[in-house]
Design an enzyme around this catalytic site. Structure first.
Site, PDB file in Angstrom:
ATOM      1  N   HIS A  38      18.577  17.535  -5.099  1.00  0.00           N
ATOM      2  CA  HIS A  38      18.233  16.946  -6.464  1.00  0.00           C
ATOM      3  C   HIS A  38      17.652  18.014  -7.444  1.00  0.00           C
ATOM      4  O   HIS A  38      16.673  18.456  -7.203  1.00  0.00           O
ATOM      5  CB  HIS A  38      17.231  16.012  -6.138  1.00  0.00           C
ATOM      6  CG  HIS A  38      17.474  14.769  -5.311  1.00  0.00           C
ATOM      7  ND1 HIS A  38      17.797  14.992  -3.902  1.00  0.00           N
ATOM      8  CD2 HIS A  38      18.127  13.338  -5.466  1.00  0.00           C
ATOM      9  CE1 HIS A  38      18.048  14.083  -3.306  1.00  0.00           C
ATOM     10  NE2 HIS A  38      18.386  13.076  -4.194  1.00  0.00           N
ATOM     11  N   HIS A 286      20.044  13.789 -11.287  1.00  0.00           N
ATOM     12  CA  HIS A 286      19.301  13.273 -10.115  1.00  0.00           C
ATOM     13  C   HIS A 286      19.574  13.857  -8.725  1.00  0.00           C
ATOM     14  O   HIS A 286      19.050  14.617  -8.266  1.00  0.00           O
ATOM     15  CB  HIS A 286      19.160  11.711 -10.126  1.00  0.00           C
ATOM     16  CG  HIS A 286      18.496  11.214  -8.735  1.00  0.00           C
ATOM     17  ND1 HIS A 286      17.293  11.050  -8.641  1.00  0.00           N
ATOM     18  CD2 HIS A 286      18.972  10.985  -7.680  1.00  0.00           C
ATOM     19  CE1 HIS A 286      16.952  10.520  -7.448  1.00  0.00           C
ATOM     20  NE2 HIS A 286      18.102  10.676  -6.987  1.00  0.00           N
ATOM     21  N   GLU A 438      -0.483  -4.841   4.020  1.00  0.00           N
ATOM     22  CA  GLU A 438      -0.116  -4.215   5.403  1.00  0.00           C
ATOM     23  C   GLU A 438       0.448  -2.895   5.429  1.00  0.00           C
ATOM     24  O   GLU A 438       0.307  -1.913   6.051  1.00  0.00           O
ATOM     25  CB  GLU A 438       0.727  -5.017   6.366  1.00  0.00           C
ATOM     26  CG  GLU A 438      -0.224  -6.366   6.837  1.00  0.00           C
ATOM     27  CD  GLU A 438      -0.058  -7.522   5.873  1.00  0.00           C
ATOM     28  OE1 GLU A 438       0.534  -7.265   4.856  1.00  0.00           O
ATOM     29  OE2 GLU A 438      -0.717  -8.602   6.096  1.00  0.00           O
ATOM     30  N   HIS A 499       5.112 -17.012  13.121  1.00  0.00           N
ATOM     31  CA  HIS A 499       4.132 -15.943  13.677  1.00  0.00           C
ATOM     32  C   HIS A 499       4.064 -15.693  14.966  1.00  0.00           C
ATOM     33  O   HIS A 499       3.450 -14.929  15.804  1.00  0.00           O
ATOM     34  CB  HIS A 499       2.685 -17.181  13.786  1.00  0.00           C
ATOM     35  CG  HIS A 499       2.074 -16.989  12.194  1.00  0.00           C
ATOM     36  ND1 HIS A 499       2.970 -17.524  11.261  1.00  0.00           N
ATOM     37  CD2 HIS A 499       0.738 -16.687  11.759  1.00  0.00           C
ATOM     38  CE1 HIS A 499       2.087 -17.313  10.118  1.00  0.00           C
ATOM     39  NE2 HIS A 499       0.900 -17.058  10.468  1.00  0.00           N
TER      40      HIS A 499
HETATM   41  C1  TPP Z   1      12.363   3.469  -0.104  1.00  0.00           C
HETATM   42  C2  TPP Z   1      13.398   4.185  -0.506  1.00  0.00           C
HETATM   43  N1  TPP Z   1      14.603   3.742  -1.457  1.00  0.00           N
HETATM   44  C3  TPP Z   1      15.247   4.347  -1.745  1.00  0.00           C
HETATM   45  C4  TPP Z   1      15.408   5.580  -1.618  1.00  0.00           C
HETATM   46  C5  TPP Z   1      16.784   6.501  -2.236  1.00  0.00           C
HETATM   47  N2  TPP Z   1      16.505   7.099  -3.566  1.00  0.00           N
HETATM   48  C6  TPP Z   1      15.966   8.399  -3.538  1.00  0.00           C
HETATM   49  S1  TPP Z   1      15.680   8.961  -4.989  1.00  0.00           S
HETATM   50  C7  TPP Z   1      15.917   7.570  -5.728  1.00  0.00           C
HETATM   51  C8  TPP Z   1      15.956   7.310  -6.971  1.00  0.00           C
HETATM   52  C9  TPP Z   1      14.401   7.429  -7.574  1.00  0.00           C
HETATM   53  O1  TPP Z   1      14.279   7.533  -9.016  1.00  0.00           O
HETATM   54  P1  TPP Z   1      13.057   8.187  -9.501  1.00  0.00           P
HETATM   55  O2  TPP Z   1      11.751   7.868  -8.529  1.00  0.00           O
HETATM   56  O3  TPP Z   1      12.716   7.706 -11.000  1.00  0.00           O
HETATM   57  O4  TPP Z   1      13.381   9.851  -9.303  1.00  0.00           O
HETATM   58  P2  TPP Z   1      13.981  10.529 -10.264  1.00  0.00           P
HETATM   59  O5  TPP Z   1      15.737  10.332 -10.345  1.00  0.00           O
HETATM   60  O6  TPP Z   1      13.569  10.371 -11.769  1.00  0.00           O
HETATM   61  O7  TPP Z   1      13.458  11.878  -9.934  1.00  0.00           O
HETATM   62  C10 TPP Z   1      16.407   6.777  -4.645  1.00  0.00           C
HETATM   63  C11 TPP Z   1      16.932   4.919  -4.736  1.00  0.00           C
HETATM   64  C12 TPP Z   1      14.276   6.370  -1.116  1.00  0.00           C
HETATM   65  N3  TPP Z   1      14.389   7.620  -0.877  1.00  0.00           N
HETATM   66  N4  TPP Z   1      13.343   5.460  -0.548  1.00  0.00           N
END
Ligand code: TPP
Ligand code: MG
Length: 694
Positions: A38, A286, A438, A499
């Site tokens: 990234h 990204h 939780e 539960h």
């Molecule tokens: C819980 C979770 N769901 C999905 C992902 C996959 N994922 C990684 S980065 C991302 C997008 C994140 O967007 P943002 O936080 O705005 O990051 P930016 O592209 O702006 O750096 C996703 C969906 C992950 N790492 N964790």
């Protein structure tokens, strides 16, 4: 390219800009070399991370585990190149598993060249335990910020217990950086709400407001008023409109430092892929390399030599050394002097701080643990646990925890005189109130463990699903977090299938490194805690019955200390030569013993194995395991009020499992036991069937 040649063609000699662009280009080059990763977010957030690290944070690169260091958590873990760059450029040193500082670099330039490759100290996402200087494993979005709340709670608690007039031993701050993804995740909301309630003014989150996630613009799914939300929680909300303005960023961080009584949330407007002529502000920046041509164009835009790769221009290391290096060394040295005086003035408190750092326990930590007398009516697992917790919390000052609003039901409330509640006004309290949150509870517990406290958290076992990601991360991070789950099976009969856990044990047993424990009577509960407290690097899930379980006669049956081996022969077959082995955990242990007594009376040589923990049993020598489960005895029956999934490994293809194959039902426990086969008669019938005596 050699540094001097490069320098001559660098368009800027402003050290801040050089450092920022070094972080950017290292990130770009590493992603390009790895062909994955990234780049865009490191390009945008390089000035932020540079400012936090080089201008603000009290962190000594030569000792990344100095207890009073400021913490930095990169919650948007996909931007890991930010962390690898600063750990490298600050020349942060590595620490081994014994907490020794060996002088090696935490992250080398070679590691960065090998970003995302096997054994590189620059893996895809920040990994605690693998790379020194990483404060928490992040990547699952939302987790880093939520964990940072645990770190901030820990600082408050440590300060309340250990600081004395003239001795500010703990006054560190916690910085977390997050993106849109983190703030969409529920766990961040849970944690943010609690952080404001607790008035954690030592906590600062910086939100990378770039309006981009993977699928494109946040317009498609995230249009709420984020600032308004945090204001409503009770945070101090600031905004910096230009992510390249390091003076403004520094100013905002200073405002945070002065703010009292509430955490600070800084909205930072940024441009993902900053500087890339064709990819800036697009989701294309990204999660994929820029591409060779775009890399060139971007470097040109930065005034960087277009063909240079992994370039660290002259002066960059020095500039970090003069910034964070000098500041960190100075504050650390001052702290060392202070701590030396503290050791002389408060030797006992100082010794505690020292022990805690190594995850040692104080002498006498297991004094006065209860011994439960034989009692056919018995004690509920949760009640026995409550007694043990109250003893441990008095013996171990830094052992603390709480429940997700179920303390009276989980029996996890610390009720002894002086235990206190952790609140903004009483940060020395040992009862944490997580509220009905939780997921945040699990991550906060990990944050406490990362801060070297010894934390537990609790809810009903069924709701372990809600914090499962935190349990997984505890295991991945090798943290000794303790998860106490009462209502472990169908003991809350009338509450019904919503539960009643079924698949939970099996699914938790599948998490590498995690220890699950389901003790069978009150004395096994005591032994379970005795075992658990001695772990330094493994999390534990402890499941406890809601209903009373008979306290077994340990003069007749084997001592409960056998639990420390995971499984042990509780009731032996006459002559020590079993025809059939009954393997049980939790509430089914006494059921197995009852069936065993009847079988023996009928001349069937049964053995009962109490198996509270598969994982601990698997750690024993083969010889021991074979002595408990002799290979020649194929007639084996596992009895557990949970999914049968996995028990084949102990009963083999010739054995039977009395367990759950469906969800439970709403009815009194006795009826459920009959319906689902958890009665001595059914066990006996299964034994006879297995032995061909039906
Ligand atoms: C819980 C979770 N769901 C999905 C992902 C996959 N994922 C990684 S980065 C991302 C997008 C994140 O967007 P943002 O936080 O705005 O990051 P930016 O592209 O702006 O750096 C996703 C969906 C992950 N790492 N964790
Ligand atoms: Mg974003």
């Amino acid at each position: 390219m050699c540094a001097t040649t490069a320098k001559s063609i660098l368009s800027s000699t402003d050290p801040d800009e050089l450092c920022v662009n070094t972080i950017r280009t290292l990130s770009i080059d590493a992603v390009q070399a790895a062909k994955s990763g990234h780049p865009g977010t490191p390009m945008a957030l390089a000035p932020l991370v540079y400012t936090i690290w080089n201008r603000v944070m009290n962190f000594d690169p030569s000792d990344p585990i100095w207890p009073n260091r400021d913490r930095f958590v990169l919650s948007n873990g996909h931007a890991s190149m930010l962390l690898w760059s600063v750990l490298h450029l600050t020349q942060t040193k590595a620490v081994n598993a014994e907490y020794e500082r060996l002088g090696q670099a935490s992250v080398t330039l070679e590691d960065i060249r090998r970003f995302r490759q096997l054994d590189s100290k620059a893996p895809g996402h920040p990994e605690y335990h693998w790379v020194s200087g990483v404060e928490a494993t992040t990547g699952p979005l939302g987790h880093g910020v939520a964990t940072s709340v645990g770190m901030a709670i820990a600082q408050k608690w440590l300060a309340a217990r250990y600081n004395r007039a003239g001795f500010e031993i703990f006054n560190y701050r916690v910085f977390a950086v997050c993106g849109d993804g983190c703030l969409m995740e529920g766990v961040a909301s849970e944690a943010a709400s609690l952080a404001a309630h607790l008035g954690l003014d030592n906590l600062c989150w910086v939100y990378d407001n770039n309006h981009i996630t993977i699928e494109g613009s946040t317009k498609i799914a995230f249009t709420e008023d984020v600032e308004g939300r945090f204001l409503a929680y009770g945070w101090n909300v600031l905004r910096v409109g230009n992510a390249n303005d390091i003076d403004r960023i520094e100013h905002a961080l200073n405002v945070f430092h002065k703010e009292k009584g509430r955490p600070t949330f800084i909205v930072l407007d940024s441009h993902i892929g900053y500087g890339s002529p064709n990819k800036q502000d697009t989701s294309a920046a990204h999660g994929e390399p820029l591409g060779e041509e775009e890399v060139r164009l971007t470097k040109r835009a930065y005034g960087w030599p277009e063909d240079a790769q992994f370039l660290v221009p002259d002066g960059v290391y020095n500039h970090f050394a003069a910034g964070i290096g000098a500041r960190g060394a100075k504050v650390h040295a001052a702290w060392n002097r202070l701590f030396a005086d503290y050791v002389a003035t408060y030797p006992e408190l100082a010794a505690e701080i020292d022990m805690m750092q190594r995850r040692d326990l104080p002498a006498g930590w297991d004094h006065n643990l209860p011994v439960f007398p034989t009692d056919p009516k018995g004690v509920a697992g949760r009640d026995a646990s409550g007694k043990v917790l109250n003893v441990l919390a008095q013996n171990i000052p830094w052992f603390l925890g709480g429940s997700g609003d179920l303390g009276p039901s989980n029996k996890t409330t610390l009720t002894y005189q002086g235990a206190g509640d952790f609140q903004a006004e009483t940060p020395n309290g040992k009862n944490l109130h997580f509220g009905i949150r939780e997921h945040a509870m699990g991550t906060i517990t990990n944050g406490l463990a990362l801060s070297k406290l010894r934390p537990f958290c609790a809810t009903f076992f069924i709701f372990s699903d809600f914090l499962r990601p935190a349990i997984r991360l505890a295991s991945l991070m090798e943290l000794p977090s303790i998860f106490v789950f009462s209502h472990d099976a169908m003991g809350d009969g009338e509450d019904g299938p919503t539960h009643q856990p079924v698949e939970h044990l099996a699914s938790l047993r599948a998490i590498p490194g995690l220890i699950t424990l389901r003790p069978g009577d009150a004395n096994e509960v005591v032994e379970a805690y005795r075992f658990v407290l001695q772990l330094r690097h493994q999390p534990v899930v402890l499941t406890l019955s809601r209903q009373p379980l008979p306290t077994l006669d340990r003069t007749k049956y084997a001592p409960a200390s056998g639990l420390a081996k995971g499984a042990y022969i509780l009731a032996e077959a006459p002559g020590g030569d079993p025809q059939v082995i009954l393997i049980a955990s939790g509430s089914e242990v006494s059921l197995a013993v009852g069936a065993h007594e009847k079988l023996v009376a009928e001349g069937i040589r049964s053995r009962v194995v109490s198996m509270a923990s598969w994982e601990i049993f698997e750690q024993q020598l083969q010889e021991y395991r074979d002595s408990v489960l002799p290979p020649k005895v194929a007639a084996r029956i596992a009895i557990e009020q949970a999914s049968t999934f996995g028990w084949e490994r102990y009963v083999g293809t010739a054995g039977r499992v009395i367990g759950m194959r469906t969800f439970g039902a709403s009815a009194p426990l006795k009826e459920l036991q009959r319906k689902f086969g958890f009665e001595p008669e059914q066990v006996i019938a299964t034994v006879k069937q297995l032995l061909g005596r039906a």
